[in-house]
Motif scaffolding. Structure first.
Motif, PDB file in Angstrom:
ATOM      1  N   THR A   1     -11.836  15.479 -17.894  1.00  0.00           N
ATOM      2  CA  THR A   1     -11.555  14.051 -17.715  1.00  0.00           C
ATOM      3  C   THR A   1     -11.829  13.331 -19.029  1.00  0.00           C
ATOM      4  O   THR A   1     -12.921  13.459 -19.600  1.00  0.00           O
ATOM      5  N   ILE A   2     -10.845  12.597 -19.517  1.00  0.00           N
ATOM      6  CA  ILE A   2     -10.950  11.899 -20.802  1.00  0.00           C
ATOM      7  C   ILE A   2     -10.712  10.411 -20.583  1.00  0.00           C
ATOM      8  O   ILE A   2      -9.751  10.013 -19.928  1.00  0.00           O
ATOM      9  N   ASP A   3     -11.584   9.599 -21.140  1.00  0.00           N
ATOM     10  CA  ASP A   3     -11.456   8.142 -21.085  1.00  0.00           C
ATOM     11  C   ASP A   3     -10.876   7.670 -22.418  1.00  0.00           C
ATOM     12  O   ASP A   3     -11.528   7.769 -23.465  1.00  0.00           O
ATOM     13  N   VAL A   4      -9.639   7.179 -22.380  1.00  0.00           N
ATOM     14  CA  VAL A   4      -8.986   6.671 -23.590  1.00  0.00           C
ATOM     15  C   VAL A   4      -8.879   5.160 -23.477  1.00  0.00           C
ATOM     16  O   VAL A   4      -8.040   4.637 -22.739  1.00  0.00           O
ATOM     17  N   ALA A   5      -9.778   4.466 -24.160  1.00  0.00           N
ATOM     18  CA  ALA A   5      -9.813   2.997 -24.161  1.00  0.00           C
ATOM     19  C   ALA A   5      -9.809   2.421 -22.744  1.00  0.00           C
ATOM     20  O   ALA A   5      -9.146   1.429 -22.462  1.00  0.00           O
TER      21      ALA A   5
ATOM     22  N   GLN B   1     -11.788  19.904 -29.481  1.00  0.00           N
ATOM     23  CA  GLN B   1     -13.220  19.600 -29.452  1.00  0.00           C
ATOM     24  C   GLN B   1     -13.593  18.878 -28.163  1.00  0.00           C
ATOM     25  O   GLN B   1     -14.689  19.083 -27.616  1.00  0.00           O
ATOM     26  N   LEU B   2     -12.686  18.045 -27.660  1.00  0.00           N
ATOM     27  CA  LEU B   2     -12.949  17.344 -26.401  1.00  0.00           C
ATOM     28  C   LEU B   2     -13.079  18.319 -25.231  1.00  0.00           C
ATOM     29  O   LEU B   2     -13.805  18.056 -24.269  1.00  0.00           O
TER      30      LEU B   2
ATOM     31  N   THR C   1     -19.126  17.060 -23.816  1.00  0.00           N
ATOM     32  CA  THR C   1     -19.522  16.388 -22.570  1.00  0.00           C
ATOM     33  C   THR C   1     -19.265  14.891 -22.657  1.00  0.00           C
ATOM     34  O   THR C   1     -19.196  14.208 -21.635  1.00  0.00           O
ATOM     35  N   HIS C   2     -19.126  14.362 -23.877  1.00  0.00           N
ATOM     36  CA  HIS C   2     -18.826  12.932 -24.072  1.00  0.00           C
ATOM     37  C   HIS C   2     -17.355  12.815 -24.446  1.00  0.00           C
ATOM     38  O   HIS C   2     -16.955  13.197 -25.541  1.00  0.00           O
ATOM     39  N   ARG C   3     -16.559  12.314 -23.528  1.00  0.00           N
ATOM     40  CA  ARG C   3     -15.105  12.334 -23.724  1.00  0.00           C
ATOM     41  C   ARG C   3     -14.525  10.933 -23.668  1.00  0.00           C
ATOM     42  O   ARG C   3     -13.738  10.599 -22.793  1.00  0.00           O
TER      43      ARG C   3
END
Length: 434
Positions: free
Chosen positions: A25-29, A51-52, A56-58
């Motif tokens: 799960t990635i948060d983009v803005a 790297q994502l 753990t911080h995405r």
């Protein structure tokens, strides 16, 4: 009918591997995207996206709409159709941030998308004004630049008109696309080569050649490799010429090759290079030029080693000089169109030597109804087959005025300009959704 126990169909809990462990799960803005680790690792080990997959911080503070386009590129290997709504330069810059520019380029430059025997005219790009195109240039991203009169019009990868700028040239004879927004331009009647910003419409830099007579220098041809910019200059008095090599990033001079000073009747050295082409597979620069005199047209083709500045091979042509010449890295051959015969001939780059000769692509000994085939030309019967124009594409696309320029770009596009027309034809072998 016997019942099926779902619980009994599942493996023991200690043997199960949660599917969620592979989901990222990635948060983009502020906008949430979900994908798999396998998809992200397709970006390559040097990419932020890879790297994502292990982080753990995405959280990424970038444009989520552009991220969506690039994520789709990773999943399928192609850009989705909605990519047409975006400017190519925005996507390029975003791909640079994630370090997946090579994936973006390869998705738009796949030669398998081009079928030369199944071409059809898909678009006609109109140009402003009454001037016909004098030259065209493409980038590996599919961008098209067209010079017409004193103007240069640019189209992005989806063939949308991006800009039209007014230059200082009355007409542009040489044009090289250095990027989607930068081009090098020159003319045979205007001093110096100009590096132009095609978005803002200004001259970034002017390159001149310092010749012995201190006269102005006009541009006869432009070429490039991954590292160098090549410019063929001729003095305004037409008594000297040279090929300058510049660093393509800094535009600083690197070397000078083929410097000729003409004295008296040295006609051969008076021929400046009007075609330049880099052969990456051989690390050689091809230059070609021709000269028209009372005795006819003569010309020469040379292959240069930039490291030594020497000619490694040369052929002079006075019998059937070329009206056009090109070289193919992939096919390891030089091709010419004879100015007298109209024949297409080639030389094999792998077999060049002192005794190299042109080999006609036509069947020189074709027999029709028991007779050797030939065509009447002024002065008699030509004792060999002459190449004539081939039909291309569908019947509805054939015909029209004489073709003046051909260029290729965007993986599956061929661009055609014709004499007297204020437009560019776009030919494709298939219509792709970008």
């Amino acid at each position: 009918m016997p019942s099926i126990s779902v619980a009994n169909s599942m493996p023991p809990s200690n043997l199960r591997k949660p599917l969620e462990s592979n989901v990222v799960t990635i948060d983009v803005a502020g906008q949430i995207f979900q994908t798999t680790k396998q998809t992200l690792t397709l970006a390559g080990p040097d990419s932020i996206l890879s790297q994502l997959a292990q982080s753990t911080h995405r959280f990424v503070d970038r444009d989520p709409e552009l991220f969506s386009i690039l994520l789709s590129l990773l999943r399928t290997g192609n850009l989705p159709s909605k990519a047409k709504a975006f400017d190519i330069e925005d996507l390029i810059e975003e791909s640079k941030f994630y370090n997946i520019q090579s994936l973006l380029v390869s998705s738009q430059s796949n030669p398998s998308q081009f079928d030369a025997f199944n071409l059809e005219k898909s678009l006609v790009l109109p140009l402003n004004g009454r001037d016909s195109p004098s030259t065209i240039a493409t980038t590996k991203y599919g961008t098209l630049h067209v010079s017409h009169g004193s103007k240069i019009t640019s189209f992005d990868w989806s063939m949308r008109r991006k800009s039209t700028i007014l230059t200082q040239f009355a007409a542009i004879d040489s044009l090289l696309a250095m990027s989607p927004s930068v081009a090098a331009a020159g003319a045979s009647d205007f001093s110096g080569l100009q590096v132009l910003d095609l978005q803002k419409g200004y001259v970034k830099e002017t390159l001149n050649w310092e010749n012995m007579t201190k006269s102005s220098c006009t541009v006869q041809a432009i070429g490039s490799s991954a590292d160098c910019l090549f410019v063929s200059f001729e003095s305004g008095r037409r008594n000297s010429n040279s090929i300058m090599v510049y660093d393509i990033t800094s535009l600083k001079p690197v070397s000078e090759i083929g410097h000729n000073e003409i004295y008296g009747a040295e006609i051969d050295s008076a021929i400046p290079a009007n075609k330049l082409r880099w052969l990456s597979g051989y690390n050689l620069l091809m230059s070609a030029g021709s000269h028209s005199a009372i005795s006819g047209v003569s010309g020469d083709i040379k292959l240069w080693d930039l490291r030594s500045g020497n000619i490694v091979w040369e052929v002079k042509d006075k019998v059937d000089c070329f009206s056009d010449v090109t070289v193919s890295d992939n096919l390891s051959a030089i091709y010419k169109v004879g100015i007298n015969s109209g024949e297409v001939s080639y030389m094999d780059l792998r077999k060049l030597g002192d005794m190299s000769t042109w080999v006609c692509l036509g069947d020189q000994n074709k027999v029709v109804n028991g007779k050797k085939e030939g065509f009447w030309i002024e002065g008699g019967l030509l004792e060999q087959r002459v190449f004539r124009k081939n039909l291309m594409g569908r019947v509805k696309d054939m015909g029209g005025p004489r073709i003046t320029n051909l260029a290729f770009g965007g993986g599956n596009k061929m661009f055609v300009t014709r004499k007297g027309q204020q437009s560019v034809e776009v030919w494709q072998s298939s219509v792709r959704g970008f």
